[in-house]
Design an enzyme around this catalytic site. Structure first.
Site, PDB file in Angstrom:
ATOM      1  N   ARG A 261       1.164  -1.052   0.205  1.00 41.48           N
ATOM      2  CA  ARG A 261       0.327   0.075   0.081  1.00 41.48           C
ATOM      3  C   ARG A 261       1.328   1.453   0.158  1.00 41.48           C
ATOM      4  O   ARG A 261       0.901   1.934  -0.340  1.00 41.48           O
ATOM      5  CB  ARG A 261      -0.538  -0.212   1.102  1.00 41.48           C
ATOM      6  CG  ARG A 261      -2.011  -0.657   1.336  1.00 41.48           C
ATOM      7  CD  ARG A 261      -2.947  -0.919   2.564  1.00 41.48           C
ATOM      8  NE  ARG A 261      -3.528  -2.022   3.033  1.00 41.48           N
ATOM      9  CZ  ARG A 261      -3.595  -3.246   3.625  1.00 41.48           C
ATOM     10  NH1 ARG A 261      -2.913  -2.354   5.004  1.00 41.48           N
ATOM     11  NH2 ARG A 261      -4.340  -3.770   4.080  1.00 41.48           N
TER      12      ARG A 261
ATOM     13  N   GLY B  78      -7.545  -2.566   3.995  1.00 39.57           N
ATOM     14  CA  GLY B  78      -7.107  -2.413   5.265  1.00 39.57           C
ATOM     15  C   GLY B  78      -8.033  -2.918   5.882  1.00 39.57           C
ATOM     16  O   GLY B  78      -7.857  -3.481   7.313  1.00 39.57           O
TER      17      GLY B  78
ATOM     18  N   TYR C   3     -10.161  -5.144   5.909  1.00 33.66           N
ATOM     19  CA  TYR C   3     -10.740  -6.405   5.057  1.00 33.66           C
ATOM     20  C   TYR C   3      -9.616  -7.095   6.697  1.00 33.66           C
ATOM     21  O   TYR C   3      -9.668  -8.159   7.138  1.00 33.66           O
ATOM     22  CB  TYR C   3     -10.583  -7.166   4.006  1.00 33.66           C
ATOM     23  CG  TYR C   3     -11.922  -7.244   3.633  1.00 33.66           C
ATOM     24  CD1 TYR C   3     -12.586  -8.293   4.069  1.00 33.66           C
ATOM     25  CD2 TYR C   3     -12.072  -5.887   2.846  1.00 33.66           C
ATOM     26  CE1 TYR C   3     -13.365  -8.466   3.066  1.00 33.66           C
ATOM     27  CE2 TYR C   3     -13.545  -5.729   2.379  1.00 33.66           C
ATOM     28  CZ  TYR C   3     -14.204  -6.607   2.085  1.00 33.66           C
ATOM     29  OH  TYR C   3     -15.325  -7.177   1.423  1.00 33.66           O
ATOM     30  N   GLU C   4      -8.072  -6.499   6.678  1.00 33.01           N
ATOM     31  CA  GLU C   4      -7.616  -7.094   7.420  1.00 33.01           C
ATOM     32  C   GLU C   4      -7.834  -7.563   8.830  1.00 33.01           C
ATOM     33  O   GLU C   4      -7.345  -8.526   9.353  1.00 33.01           O
ATOM     34  CB  GLU C   4      -5.833  -5.750   7.212  1.00 33.01           C
ATOM     35  CG  GLU C   4      -4.440  -6.702   7.655  1.00 33.01           C
ATOM     36  CD  GLU C   4      -3.786  -6.101   7.234  1.00 33.01           C
ATOM     37  OE1 GLU C   4      -3.472  -4.977   6.743  1.00 33.01           O
ATOM     38  OE2 GLU C   4      -2.572  -5.961   7.572  1.00 33.01           O
ATOM     39  N   GLY C   5      -8.443  -6.235   9.400  1.00 31.88           N
ATOM     40  CA  GLY C   5      -8.564  -7.037  10.746  1.00 31.88           C
ATOM     41  C   GLY C   5      -9.922  -7.037  10.649  1.00 31.88           C
ATOM     42  O   GLY C   5      -9.937  -7.819  11.885  1.00 31.88           O
TER      43      GLY C   5
END
Ligand SMILES: O=c1ccn([C@@H]2O[C@H](COP(=O)(O)OP(=O)(O)O)[C@@H](O)[C@H]2O)c(=O)[nH]1
Ligand SMILES: [Ca+2]
EC number: 3.6.1.6
Length: 406
Positions: free
Chosen positions: A112, A147, A149-151
């Site tokens: 990113r 980001g 989705y990452e969490g």
């Protein structure tokens, strides 16, 4: 091949070894292209019937360093790395299931932070490797993950592994992930107030295992441990670093060294003339953290699962055991930060950044997220021998979207 057999014998009694795969056994391959390394997770699942929750049978895990972004200026060199990891999947998945086994790579904060052009060139190299493999390559199989989705996916992983996503009494736990370049906080709000006070893009509805979860989540780009080092040194997002020396009171006084991150070389050192130690360091770190993060009131008194660099630094300073993990209070990080920063010569051999890292973690938890001194953190690397990583949640999501599972 022998590795595979050994691995299976570690996990399964011989009579249920999935090498003799039953019809309801299937695999998913998920690559995590993080800012500091690339990892492959090969999961084995069983689903006995649509009514049953998917069962996870095992995981094969391998990692390589450095991360994808380190190849920014020579993307063709990246190929070897993805090929090497993919070879593990060739060994692990029975040949008759190759065509049914999806392979996906998701990149996080390291990519990113790169220019669009460099990031796309790297992703293209990986895509070529995937296309030439015998596995199922879904559309958009190689991408930069959002980001949020990452969490969410890490939250799904932890709560699945701890059994909170099945049955009636779901007591989910919040998750804290501290990567190299970004950091995530995710939890299921219990109070109406949290939903009202949260910035709109911090709330996401997510469907998984026939339930809808409305989660609070945010990924702070540039607040990962290594990006924070640069920010504290005043070197983050500098276009030309040109041999410039960056100094900090969080580093050993007489230190002068070089450090590579994201394909850039930085020179850094201690405050030769000025102050060093916890107090001046904390003030330096506060400049990077204070007022920069949203503080949801409801988390102050709750407890969270914490992993990645929270875990690594707690291990490095003997706050927890590497294998076991452990439960800490926020103030344990502060106590350790003081101990290390005020005795820097003694800890120098471990990592010159240890004082800065612990001080950053302390400030991030207290002044960033607004946790109390006595907020409990459950430090976890594995649950039932499975890595606590967003990759498992991502694989569930993938299998669901491909209609392989329910
Ligand atoms: O499967 C994994 C992948 C990463 N990490 C930890 O995550 C941190 C590195 O973060 P990463 O390279 O993923 O950076 P990001 O892209 O998330 O900012 C380090 O503490 C790793 O030990 C881990 O514990 N397990
Ligand atoms: Ca990560």
């Amino acid at each position: 091949h022998s590795n595979r057999v050994m691995w299976f014998q570690d996990f399964f009694p011989p009579n249920m070894c999935p090498i003799n795969a039953k019809d309801d056994t299937f695999y998913g391959i998920m690559f995590d292209a993080g800012s500091t390394g690339t990892r492959i997770h090969i999961y084995t699942f069983v689903q006995k019937s649509p009514e049953n929750l998917l069962e996870l049978e095992g995981e094969i895990f391998e990692s390589v360093k450095p991360g994808l972004s380190a190849y920014a200026d020579q993307p063709e060199k990246e190929k070897n790395m993805s090929l090497r990891l993919l070879d593990m999947a060739i060994d692990a998945v029975p040949p008759h299931l190759w065509k049914k086994t999806p392979v996906v790579l998701k990149a996080t904060a390291g990519l990113r932070l790169l220019s669009e052009e460099k990031a796309q060139a790297l992703l293209l190299e990986v895509r070529e490797v995937f296309e030439e493999s015998p596995f199922l390559v879904p559309e958009d199989s190689v991408s930069i993950m959002d980001g949020s989705y990452e969490g969410i996916l890490a939250w799904i992983t932890v709560n699945f592994l701890t059994g909170q996503l099945s049955g009636q009494n779901q007591h989910t736990v919040g998750t804290l992930d501290l990567g190299g370049a970004s950091t995530q906080i995710t939890f299921l709000p219990q109070f109406e107030e949290t939903l009202k006070e949260a910035p709109g893009d911090f709330l996401t509805s997510f469907e998984m295992f026939n339930s809808t979860y409305k989660l609070y989540t945010h990924s702070y780009l540039g607040f990962g441990l290594k990006a924070a080092r640069l920010a504290i040194l005043g070197a983050l997002n500098m276009e030309a670093v040109d041999g410039q020396m960056f100094r900090s009171s969080c580093l050993p006084k007489h230190l002068e060294a070089e450090w590579h991150f994201g394909g850039v070389k930085y020179r850094y050192g201690g405050n030769k003339e000025g102050e060093t130690g916890f107090k001046p360091c904390y003030l330096e770190v506060l400049k990077v953290v204070k007022g920069k993060l949203h503080q949801p009131t409801e988390i102050r008194g709750s407890s969270f699962y914490a992993f990645s660099y929270y875990y690594d630094r707690a291990v490095d300073t003997n706050l927890i055991d590497y294998e076991q993990g452990g439960i800490l209070e926020v103030k344990d990080f502060e106590r350790k930060a003081k101990e290390v920063c005020d005795n820097m010569e003694r800890y120098n051999s471990a990592s010159p950044f240890l004082c800065m890292d612990l001080t950053y973690i302390t400030a991030l938890l207290k002044e960033g997220f607004g946790f109390r001194d006595n907020t409990l953190l459950q430090l976890t690397k594995k649950v039932n021998n499975i890595e606590t990583s967003w990759t498992l949640g991502a694989t569930f999501h993938l299998l669901q979207s491909l209609g392989i599972t329910y």
